[in-house]
Design an enzyme around this catalytic site. Sequence first.
Site, short mmCIF file in Angstrom:
data_model
loop_
_atom_site.label_atom_id
_atom_site.label_comp_id
_atom_site.label_asym_id
_atom_site.label_seq_id
_atom_site.Cartn_x
_atom_site.Cartn_y
_atom_site.Cartn_z
N ASP A 1 -10.99 -9.68 6.59
CA ASP A 1 -12.41 -9.64 6.09
C ASP A 1 -12.97 -10.95 6.16
OD1 ASP A 1 -12.45 -6.76 5.83
OD2 ASP A 1 -13.33 -7.07 3.76
N ASP B 1 -5.13 -7.14 5.20
CA ASP B 1 -6.34 -6.91 4.86
C ASP B 1 -7.39 -7.78 4.36
OD1 ASP B 1 -8.21 -4.83 3.81
OD2 ASP B 1 -7.08 -4.12 2.35
N ASP C 1 -2.00 -18.66 1.73
CA ASP C 1 -3.09 -19.33 1.04
C ASP C 1 -3.54 -20.50 2.01
OD1 ASP C 1 -0.38 -20.07 0.61
OD2 ASP C 1 -0.70 -21.15 -1.43
N LYS D 1 4.12 -15.75 2.65
CA LYS D 1 4.20 -16.52 1.26
C LYS D 1 5.83 -16.62 0.77
CE LYS D 1 1.98 -17.95 -2.54
NZ LYS D 1 1.25 -19.14 -2.40
N TYR E 1 0.70 -1.15 0.06
CA TYR E 1 -0.09 -0.02 -0.11
C TYR E 1 1.04 1.13 -0.05
CZ TYR E 1 -4.01 -2.96 1.10
OH TYR E 1 -4.87 -4.00 1.13
#
Length: 363
Positions: free
Chosen positions: A252, A248, A224, A192, A142
């Site tokens: 959710d 992020d 994942d 990752k 970001y």
Amino acid sequence: MASFNLTVLPGDGIGPEVTNEGIKVLKAVGEKFGHNFNLKYDLIGGIAIDETGEALTKDCLKLCKKSDAVLLGAVGGPKWDDPQASVRPEDGLLALRKGMGLFANLRPVKVFPMLVDSTNLKPDVIMGVDLIFVRELTGGLYFGRPKKRWRTSRGRRAVDSMVYSEQEIERIVRVGFELARTRRKHLISVDKANVLESSRLWRQVAIEVSEDYPDVELEHMLVDACSMRLIQNPTYLDVLVTENTFGDILTDEASMLAGSMGMLPSASLAGVPQDGVKIPGMYEPIHGSAPRRAGLDMANPCALILSAAMMLRYSLGLPEEAKSIEQAVDRVLEEGYRTYDIVAEGQKKVGTRQMGDLIAARV
Ligand code: NAD
């Protein structure tokens, strides 16, 4: 009698409505425990763009930095959604996080036993879920440079950069370890590392920091696999630490375990939470401005009210007072009161204001 200076940024959509209820509950806490909360209101997001041309003014940021903590509703809405717009409501949030140095986002996800039927998942999978995500908030994709779009002879291209320094990784991983120490002493670091170089550094730094926490078990999980584990066996998870974008998305997903975004609080901190240390922070529900529900006295204020509880715990050093809010929310739910997003047959449906009144009365 203790006195605290708070900046309140209600924002857009349902933000002002849920914030009002949070303030109502804080006033009840003030009366019960003899504290004084001095409130200063300011603008953020779409309403700030309309009135000042900026999503967060310098003066507002200054006010936030001077106060003991910031309580925020939500920002955004269709009015400000034009992709060509030079300033967007979310810019205010990013500027506030960066400006206050809020690098650690804490998102607890707790399944309330009485809401176990309000989710899409099987009760036996989610019963007992009580986990907390620690998301890095001021680095990664970001904010990393280069970040741009350009034209080439073969069409348009764009780049975002996932950049992390070891200092950025170390301080957020420490937040994870400190929290793990106060819970099941099991920290999962999500990365990752099989593909990304930034993740390989992340993993290496996590291992180095773990030497300072021999009492905490460190486990690495690929992002994942983590997204799968959240649905498959969420009670296995306790404290998870991860970088900005992974956090992020995963948070959710995790919010769905609890049934509604309207139940989930968050804290964004500028330091490592430790006993007796007051950390500057900003507190907000994880949900957005839910524009379709705005002005209808429908929104669930619990996420904001529980965010206020986190504020009492981490920024104001008032853990007993925080607990009194959390217990009041528990009691109101046990008594069967529900806003529209969590209501089921046979329960008492209430609006935003009544939910706030009921919780305030039980503090
Ligand atoms: P949203 O969180 O506003 O809404 C998602 C869904 O959850 C909607 O169905 C909404 O009605 C429901 N919901 C959310 N909060 C609720 C509450 N307290 N009580 C009951 N129901 C609730 O997300 P969205 O619809 O994707 O975005 C709406 C706007 O909010 C957009 O402009 C988006 O950019 C912005 N947004 C802001 C933040 C923030 O302020 N931190 C976060 C996410 C989205």
